[in-house]
Design a protein around this motif. Structure first.
Motif, PDB file in Angstrom:
ATOM      1  N   ASN A  13      28.406 -25.050   0.225  1.00 46.92           N
ATOM      2  CA  ASN A  13      29.767 -25.139   0.134  1.00 46.92           C
ATOM      3  C   ASN A  13      29.696 -23.828  -0.481  1.00 46.92           C
ATOM      4  O   ASN A  13      31.054 -23.413  -0.795  1.00 46.92           O
ATOM      5  N   ASN A  14      28.952 -23.398  -1.764  1.00 44.67           N
ATOM      6  CA  ASN A  14      29.449 -22.186  -2.274  1.00 44.67           C
ATOM      7  C   ASN A  14      29.633 -20.745  -1.264  1.00 44.67           C
ATOM      8  O   ASN A  14      30.165 -19.821  -1.487  1.00 44.67           O
ATOM      9  N   LEU A  15      28.511 -20.416  -0.242  1.00 42.40           N
ATOM     10  CA  LEU A  15      28.674 -19.605   0.533  1.00 42.40           C
ATOM     11  C   LEU A  15      29.903 -19.420   1.551  1.00 42.40           C
ATOM     12  O   LEU A  15      30.466 -19.225   2.211  1.00 42.40           O
ATOM     13  N   SER A  16      30.184 -20.584   1.772  1.00 36.80           N
ATOM     14  CA  SER A  16      31.577 -20.997   2.669  1.00 36.80           C
ATOM     15  C   SER A  16      32.868 -20.146   1.569  1.00 36.80           C
ATOM     16  O   SER A  16      33.973 -20.297   2.504  1.00 36.80           O
ATOM     17  N   GLU A  17      32.644 -20.445   0.856  1.00 37.65           N
ATOM     18  CA  GLU A  17      33.214 -20.295  -0.319  1.00 37.65           C
ATOM     19  C   GLU A  17      33.550 -18.814  -1.006  1.00 37.65           C
ATOM     20  O   GLU A  17      34.160 -18.125  -1.460  1.00 37.65           O
ATOM     21  N   VAL A  63      25.119 -17.263  -4.998  1.00 34.05           N
ATOM     22  CA  VAL A  63      24.082 -18.173  -5.902  1.00 34.05           C
ATOM     23  C   VAL A  63      22.891 -17.936  -6.030  1.00 34.05           C
ATOM     24  O   VAL A  63      22.538 -16.704  -5.220  1.00 34.05           O
ATOM     25  N   ASN A  64      22.051 -18.211  -7.107  1.00 35.24           N
ATOM     26  CA  ASN A  64      20.864 -17.820  -7.178  1.00 35.24           C
ATOM     27  C   ASN A  64      19.761 -19.293  -6.075  1.00 35.24           C
ATOM     28  O   ASN A  64      20.484 -19.564  -6.122  1.00 35.24           O
ATOM     29  N   GLY A  65      19.176 -18.284  -5.706  1.00 38.10           N
ATOM     30  CA  GLY A  65      17.990 -19.457  -4.928  1.00 38.10           C
ATOM     31  C   GLY A  65      16.609 -18.959  -5.817  1.00 38.10           C
ATOM     32  O   GLY A  65      16.201 -17.421  -5.516  1.00 38.10           O
ATOM     33  N   LYS A  97      12.959 -22.202  -2.476  1.00 41.55           N
ATOM     34  CA  LYS A  97      14.055 -23.069  -2.259  1.00 41.55           C
ATOM     35  C   LYS A  97      15.799 -21.835  -2.065  1.00 41.55           C
ATOM     36  O   LYS A  97      16.294 -21.546  -1.339  1.00 41.55           O
ATOM     37  N   TYR A  98      15.211 -20.385  -2.266  1.00 44.28           N
ATOM     38  CA  TYR A  98      15.756 -19.504  -1.754  1.00 44.28           C
ATOM     39  C   TYR A  98      15.587 -19.135  -0.793  1.00 44.28           C
ATOM     40  O   TYR A  98      16.698 -18.665   0.139  1.00 44.28           O
ATOM     41  N   GLN A  99      14.024 -19.879   0.217  1.00 45.41           N
ATOM     42  CA  GLN A  99      14.112 -19.000   1.230  1.00 45.41           C
ATOM     43  C   GLN A  99      15.216 -21.114   2.055  1.00 45.41           C
ATOM     44  O   GLN A  99      15.403 -20.061   2.976  1.00 45.41           O
ATOM     45  N   PHE A 100      14.820 -21.151   1.426  1.00 37.98           N
ATOM     46  CA  PHE A 100      15.381 -22.854   2.268  1.00 37.98           C
ATOM     47  C   PHE A 100      17.371 -22.482   2.513  1.00 37.98           C
ATOM     48  O   PHE A 100      17.907 -22.848   3.574  1.00 37.98           O
ATOM     49  N   GLY A 101      18.112 -21.670   0.966  1.00 41.58           N
ATOM     50  CA  GLY A 101      19.582 -20.994   1.391  1.00 41.58           C
ATOM     51  C   GLY A 101      19.336 -20.381   2.104  1.00 41.58           C
ATOM     52  O   GLY A 101      20.057 -20.030   3.076  1.00 41.58           O
ATOM     53  N   MET A 110      22.147 -21.049   9.677  1.00 36.64           N
ATOM     54  CA  MET A 110      22.291 -22.221  10.661  1.00 36.64           C
ATOM     55  C   MET A 110      23.781 -22.233  10.804  1.00 36.64           C
ATOM     56  O   MET A 110      24.188 -22.094  11.741  1.00 36.64           O
ATOM     57  N   PHE A 111      24.029 -21.753   9.237  1.00 34.41           N
ATOM     58  CA  PHE A 111      26.114 -21.735   9.450  1.00 34.41           C
ATOM     59  C   PHE A 111      26.980 -20.175   9.604  1.00 34.41           C
ATOM     60  O   PHE A 111      27.849 -21.387   9.639  1.00 34.41           O
ATOM     61  N   GLY A 112      26.221 -19.688  10.272  1.00 28.68           N
ATOM     62  CA  GLY A 112      26.642 -18.060   9.929  1.00 28.68           C
ATOM     63  C   GLY A 112      27.042 -18.538   8.947  1.00 28.68           C
ATOM     64  O   GLY A 112      28.531 -17.726   8.952  1.00 28.68           O
ATOM     65  N   LEU A 113      26.317 -18.252   7.349  1.00 28.73           N
ATOM     66  CA  LEU A 113      27.326 -17.718   5.978  1.00 28.73           C
ATOM     67  C   LEU A 113      26.888 -16.761   5.802  1.00 28.73           C
ATOM     68  O   LEU A 113      25.553 -16.393   6.591  1.00 28.73           O
ATOM     69  N   ARG A 114      26.914 -16.021   5.148  1.00 32.36           N
ATOM     70  CA  ARG A 114      25.901 -14.681   4.253  1.00 32.36           C
ATOM     71  C   ARG A 114      25.009 -15.188   3.219  1.00 32.36           C
ATOM     72  O   ARG A 114      25.399 -15.453   2.636  1.00 32.36           O
ATOM     73  N   GLU A 115      24.484 -14.825   3.716  1.00 27.36           N
ATOM     74  CA  GLU A 115      23.038 -15.298   3.825  1.00 27.36           C
ATOM     75  C   GLU A 115      22.360 -14.289   2.229  1.00 27.36           C
ATOM     76  O   GLU A 115      22.299 -14.051   0.906  1.00 27.36           O
ATOM     77  N   SER A 116      23.198 -12.738   2.107  1.00 25.22           N
ATOM     78  CA  SER A 116      23.264 -11.667   1.427  1.00 25.22           C
ATOM     79  C   SER A 116      23.812 -12.212  -0.269  1.00 25.22           C
ATOM     80  O   SER A 116      23.513 -11.602  -0.594  1.00 25.22           O
TER      81      SER A 116
END
Ligand SMILES: NC(=O)c1ccc[n+]([C@@H]2O[C@H](COP(=O)([O-])OP(=O)(O)OC[C@H]3O[C@@H](n4cnc5c(N)ncnc54)[C@H](OP(=O)(O)O)[C@@H]3O)[C@@H](O)[C@H]2O)c1
Length: 304
Positions: free
Chosen positions: A176-180, A184-186, A226-230, A236-242
């Motif tokens: 949800n957050n990365l799509s927008e 976020v913190n991990g 939890k960071y690694q999970f994020g 996988m979803f092609g979102l910005r891990e940065s």
């Protein structure tokens, strides 16, 4: 088999019901959220109603899986009396009612019964040391269930998937957050073993079919932060891990204390099932495939 699921509107409850109904007859119990679910639902509020005996006599299930809980750690700290009713008293009463009728019973517990100070993985033989109201009431629930119904299964879990609200799981939080495009913190210092909720659901059903009993760790095969999970979800979803900032949980605004190491051994589970537990990447694939196929919208459509 006929399976009765309490907490059928919850993250586990709804996905378990959808998974189980492929091969079994499913009856859900919820307190009024489910409107057009593809299985029959009966209504009960467990704060007020303790009519399990009549519900079990009316439906006559072969199996009961208790997914009802007060599972929000912050809410448990604010409302310890409610946490005790749902997390300790309810499972105890259900376990007793099922034992009387020879109905096989699974109760869901949590990896968070441990304080997280161990180096390495926790086995079922390790001594829990709950750090807050949630984990204490869950541990009390485990003990109450096994003392009245030794044939029951206690499953200590941690899982991710799509929920009715669209906001319940950690997987949804990152998507949800990365799509927008939100930062976020991990947490880098909370280690856990996330399992895709459909893998969990299939495993619980298999445990019933194989007539297991007692305490089991039913978590994913891979431990990660939890960071690694994020980061894995973002990739996988092609979102910005940065957008995910690595952070310590000690610097977060959360009030309920979090255990740092919740790496749980699944050796007992895989030995007794006779096969390996599905790995994390297969579960993440499944979570993404559901997204592509519109599953999140589909289950959200089941609520009032
Ligand atoms: N999610 C995780 O990763 C995780 C981790 C460790 C352990 N667990 C355990 O796994 C189990 C399932 O968790 P979950 O994440 O699926 O929880 P959830 O999404 O919060 O679902 C809880 C369910 O309990 C129901 N419930 C709450 N209060 C009720 C009441 N007074 N009367 C009747 N039903 C009530 C909820 O109904 P409403 O929808 O009406 O509120 C909902 O269906 C719980 O035992 C939890 O402790 C979960």
């Amino acid at each position: 088999m006929k399976l009765l699921i309490t907490g059928a509107s919850g993250l586990l409850g709804i996905n378990l019901a959808m998974e189980a109904m492929r091969e079994h007859e499913v009856i859900g119990v919820d307190r009024g959220k489910l409107k057009s679910a593809p299985f029959p639902v009966s209504k009960a509020n467990f704060f007020h109603s303790h009519a399990f005996d009549s519900a079990l006599d009316a439906t006559q299930p072969d199996w009961v899986i208790n997914c009802a809980a007060l599972a929000n750690l912050e809410e448990c700290e604010k409302h310890p009396d409610q946490a005790k009713i749902l997390n300790t008293n309810l499972p105890a009463e259900l376990a007793t009612a099922c034992a009387k009728r020879n109905i096989k019973f699974i109760h869901l517990s949590t990896d968070a019964v441990f304080d997280g100070t161990k180096e390495g993985e926790y086995t079922e033989g390790d001594t829990p040391n709950p750090q807050g109201v949630y984990s204490q009431t869950k541990l009390d629930g485990e003990n109450a269930v096994l003392s009245t119904n030794p044939n029951a299964i206690i499953a200590r879990v941690n899982f991710f998937g799509w929920s009715l609200s669209g906001r319940r799981s950690l997987g949804e939080f990152f998507v949800n957050n990365l799509s927008e495009g939100k930062n976020v913190n991990g947490f880098t210092d909370v280690i856990f073993c996330p399992m895709w909720v459909n893998h969990l659901s299939r495993t619980l059903i298999e445990m019933l079919e194989k007539n297991l009993h007692g305490l089991y760790h039913v978590v994913g095969a891979q431990a990660m932060s939890k960071y690694q999970f994020g980061v894995e979800v973002a990739r996988m979803f092609g979102l910005r891990e940065s957008l995910i900032s690595p952070q310590s949980v000690e610097r977060s605004a959360l009030t309920a204390r979090r255990s740092h190491n919740l790496w749980l051994s699944i050796h007992k589970l895989s030995t007794d099932l006779g096969h390996a537990i599905p790995d994390f990447s297969t579960g993440l694939d499944g979570f993404y495939t559901q997204f592509q196929q519109g599953y999140p919208q589909k289950i959200r459509g089941y609520q009032q």
